[in-house]
Structures are given as structure tokens and as C-alpha cells.
Design a protein around this motif. Sequence first.
Motif, PDB file in Angstrom:
ATOM      1  N   SER A  45      -7.439  -0.884  -3.456  1.00 17.17           N
ATOM      2  CA  SER A  45      -7.400  -1.185  -2.024  1.00 17.17           C
ATOM      3  C   SER A  45      -7.942   0.011  -1.257  1.00 17.17           C
ATOM      4  O   SER A  45      -7.607   1.158  -1.562  1.00 17.17           O
ATOM      5  N   TRP A  46      -8.815  -0.267  -0.260  1.00 20.42           N
ATOM      6  CA  TRP A  46      -9.451   0.794   0.524  1.00 20.42           C
ATOM      7  C   TRP A  46      -9.376   0.342   1.986  1.00 20.42           C
ATOM      8  O   TRP A  46     -10.269  -0.329   2.476  1.00 20.42           O
TER       9      TRP A  46
ATOM     10  N   TRP B 218       0.865  -1.193   0.000  1.00 16.29           N
ATOM     11  CA  TRP B 218       0.000   0.000   0.000  1.00 16.29           C
ATOM     12  C   TRP B 218       0.898   1.239   0.000  1.00 16.29           C
ATOM     13  O   TRP B 218       1.281   1.740   1.064  1.00 16.29           O
ATOM     14  N   PRO B 219       1.261   1.770  -1.155  1.00 18.91           N
ATOM     15  CA  PRO B 219       2.125   2.956  -1.208  1.00 18.91           C
ATOM     16  C   PRO B 219       1.579   4.139  -0.420  1.00 18.91           C
ATOM     17  O   PRO B 219       2.340   5.032  -0.044  1.00 18.91           O
TER      18      PRO B 219
ATOM     19  N   VAL C   1      -4.774   2.641  -5.906  1.00 21.65           N
ATOM     20  CA  VAL C   1      -5.312   2.108  -7.153  1.00 21.65           C
ATOM     21  C   VAL C   1      -4.147   1.616  -8.009  1.00 21.65           C
ATOM     22  O   VAL C   1      -3.170   2.348  -8.216  1.00 21.65           O
ATOM     23  N   TYR C   2      -4.281   0.384  -8.493  1.00 23.00           N
ATOM     24  CA  TYR C   2      -3.256  -0.228  -9.337  1.00 23.00           C
ATOM     25  C   TYR C   2      -3.814  -0.462 -10.735  1.00 23.00           C
ATOM     26  O   TYR C   2      -5.004  -0.740 -10.906  1.00 23.00           O
ATOM     27  N   TYR C   3      -2.933  -0.355 -11.712  1.00 22.71           N
ATOM     28  CA  TYR C   3      -3.269  -0.770 -13.072  1.00 22.71           C
ATOM     29  C   TYR C   3      -2.108  -1.581 -13.622  1.00 22.71           C
ATOM     30  O   TYR C   3      -0.975  -1.095 -13.672  1.00 22.71           O
ATOM     31  N   ARG C   4      -2.390  -2.826 -14.001  1.00 21.07           N
ATOM     32  CA  ARG C   4      -1.347  -3.749 -14.467  1.00 21.07           C
ATOM     33  C   ARG C   4      -0.214  -3.842 -13.460  1.00 21.07           C
ATOM     34  O   ARG C   4       0.957  -3.675 -13.790  1.00 21.07           O
ATOM     35  N   GLU C   5      -0.555  -4.047 -12.206  1.00 14.83           N
ATOM     36  CA  GLU C   5       0.387  -4.250 -11.100  1.00 14.83           C
ATOM     37  C   GLU C   5       1.219  -3.019 -10.765  1.00 14.83           C
ATOM     38  O   GLU C   5       2.152  -3.083  -9.975  1.00 14.83           O
TER      39      GLU C   5
ATOM     40  N   SER D  82      -2.354   7.106  -5.030  1.00 12.39           N
ATOM     41  CA  SER D  82      -2.502   6.772  -3.619  1.00 12.39           C
ATOM     42  C   SER D  82      -3.024   7.991  -2.878  1.00 12.39           C
ATOM     43  O   SER D  82      -2.726   9.129  -3.245  1.00 12.39           O
ATOM     44  N   SER D  83      -3.783   7.740  -1.827  1.00  7.30           N
ATOM     45  CA  SER D  83      -4.361   8.842  -1.068  1.00  7.30           C
ATOM     46  C   SER D  83      -4.544   8.418   0.380  1.00  7.30           C
ATOM     47  O   SER D  83      -4.826   7.250   0.670  1.00  7.30           O
ATOM     48  N   VAL D  84      -4.368   9.371   1.299  1.00  5.48           N
ATOM     49  CA  VAL D  84      -4.584   9.147   2.729  1.00  5.48           C
ATOM     50  C   VAL D  84      -5.551  10.191   3.239  1.00  5.48           C
ATOM     51  O   VAL D  84      -5.386  11.383   2.966  1.00  5.48           O
TER      52      VAL D  84
END
Length: 355
Positions: free
Chosen positions: A197-198, A56-57, A115-119, A124-126
Motif C-alpha cells: 500500500s502506498w 495501514w500500520p 508492505v504485507y506478506y501473507r497478511e 511500514s514507513s511514513v
Amino acid sequence: MEHLQCDLKCLSRDILADIMARLDGSTLASAACTCSDLRGIARNQRLWKQLCNSTWPSTALDEAQHLISSSTDGFRRFYADSYPLISNDHKDANNYFPIQPTLISPSNFALFIDVYYREKCITSSVLDGIPMETDFGQDDDTTTGLMSWVLNCPFKVVPSDINDEDIEDGDDGHDFVSLVGKADDRCNELKEGIRLSWVLLDKKRGKAGNLSSWKPLSVKKIWASNGDYILHFGCIIPVQESLQLPHNLAKCLIGARCNIEEKQGYLRWKEVSMHIEDTSGAYVNGGKSLIILNQALYCSRSNNRHAVEKGYIQFEGRKQEIIRKKKLEETLADWLCISFEVVILLILGYRILPI
């Protein structure tokens, strides 16, 4: 085992730490169970912080540093809580969940969105505090009235800083747009390529949970628009009877709306949001939603994504069943009204006609 311990003693602690830093979370946890030497190294929060940052960056962002404790067990617990998906296999939620706090404030929580696209992580957001919040404990009548409205209105979270992110064509020569000439192909590409991921974190208790399903549960094209698609992620949460929801179930639905522009050859995010709904399809209000989110952190977890999808399908089946029953009741009510009106007209007509 003795031979393994002998080999390990021949290696320095720095070398062992370097080796274990290359392991994934489940392997690292398994290695920690083999002997005291590896268990001691596995307790190093730096290893778990690296794992969290790579998975999770958002956890590596500056605004996230004070949210996840770097003291004993902080990042290890975050990883253990957030890596497996939330499962809804509890048959008796009333006996499983701990005693609920009397007041749950939106500011108790933090959100980590990736959010990932093609790995590849593309955004990223916090969020420190759910962004519908107004703090508790203030005596001002306006604030009290606003909080009352927030807790009773339909609940929805819309992170404002995750929009307008572009996914350009990859460096591998794989042209995204050329593959997606048909809507069905585009839906399949999005379903296979996008990951979301959330993670919800209770800042006070250090408890976390991933409310997303990682892969989309469904992808649909919005036909009235010009290249817009809706992706649905989420999880099914068993809830206590005191919440009075049908089937004692709630769905945390994360919707992502994006647009594929053929000429420019990229995908643009338009909105990412989250809300809670019950099996009748109704939005759950803010007060109940906060309780449900708190309960989600204590649900069982599973690495079996098919089981999570099965729970989602079962939820949708119950939802459709309730909708069908409601439509049937409305149809019967309409027929009864029409029949009653016809009978009244016949009676009136019979009285008006001369004998």
C-alpha cells in the motif's frame, strides 16, 4: 426498522461502540446509515482511527500522528479515500478535476507505505514530504536552481528507510523456499503473498489516495542476477490535456526489488521506488509528476481490482502500440537513408565510369 431501533435502545452506547469497533470500514459505513443512534457512534474518530491503524500500520507510527487530523472527519475521510483503488474510467479529465493550484510543492504531500506478506505487515514507513523536495519561496540562487532541476528532471521517489527488511519463514511450518524451486513458482508465490500500500496524502486539504494496486500487477525474475525479482504495483491516472501526455494517461509505477536467498531461507527487500511515466514509456519530469499526483487524489475509486488490472493492461497495450509505431518509423527512416545512399553511389559511379 422499528424493531431494530427498539433492540438498539436496549443496549448501552458503550456496548454498541464495542460492537461497531469490530466492523470493517464498509460495514461500519453501512451501519451508520441505518439510524441516528448508530450514525452518532460511527462519527467517533476513535473507531476510524482503529480501522486505519489496522489497515495501514504506518498511520499508527509516532511520526504520522500530526499528519492525519484527529478532528472532525479526519480518519474517516482518510479511510474512505484510501481503501478503494484509484480507477481511470474518467472519459473527460478536463471537466472532472478541480482547478489546480498555481504551485504544488513536494512538501505538500505525505506518504504512508505498508508492505504485507501473507497478511502480516512486515514493514511500514511514513514520509512527511516527498523526499526529492526543496522548499519553494526561498530567494537563494542555488536553491532556485536546484528546484528548477528537480522539477524538470525525471521524477523518482526512493524511501531510504524501507530497505533491508527480511521476511523469515512463517511459524505455520510453511517453508517459503522449499515451495519455490522454479522461477515461475517463485513469481506466483510473490504475486499471491505480497501486498503493498502506498497512500499519498495532501496535508493541506486532507485528501488522500492509494497509488498502489495492493497485489502486484506483474512479477519478473532478473535473470542476470542471483535470485533478484521485480514486483510492479501502481495505478493508471487520467490527466488533463494541458499536460500534453499521449492518450491523456499516466502510469504511477511502484517497483519493489527483492532477493530470495535459498540457503538462509528468507526474502530481502533491496529497493522500493515510485515514478510516473506516459504511454510512450518515458519518465515524466518532477513538475508534471506533482500535478499528476495531485490529480490522482481526485480520480474515481473502485473496489473492483479486476477493473483496475484491466485499465493497466489497456495502458500497456497502448504503450506497446506506440513503441511498435516508433520502431516502424525508425525502420522506414533507415531504409530511406540506405536507399538514398545507394542512389547517390549509383549516380556517382555512373559519372565516374568512362563513356
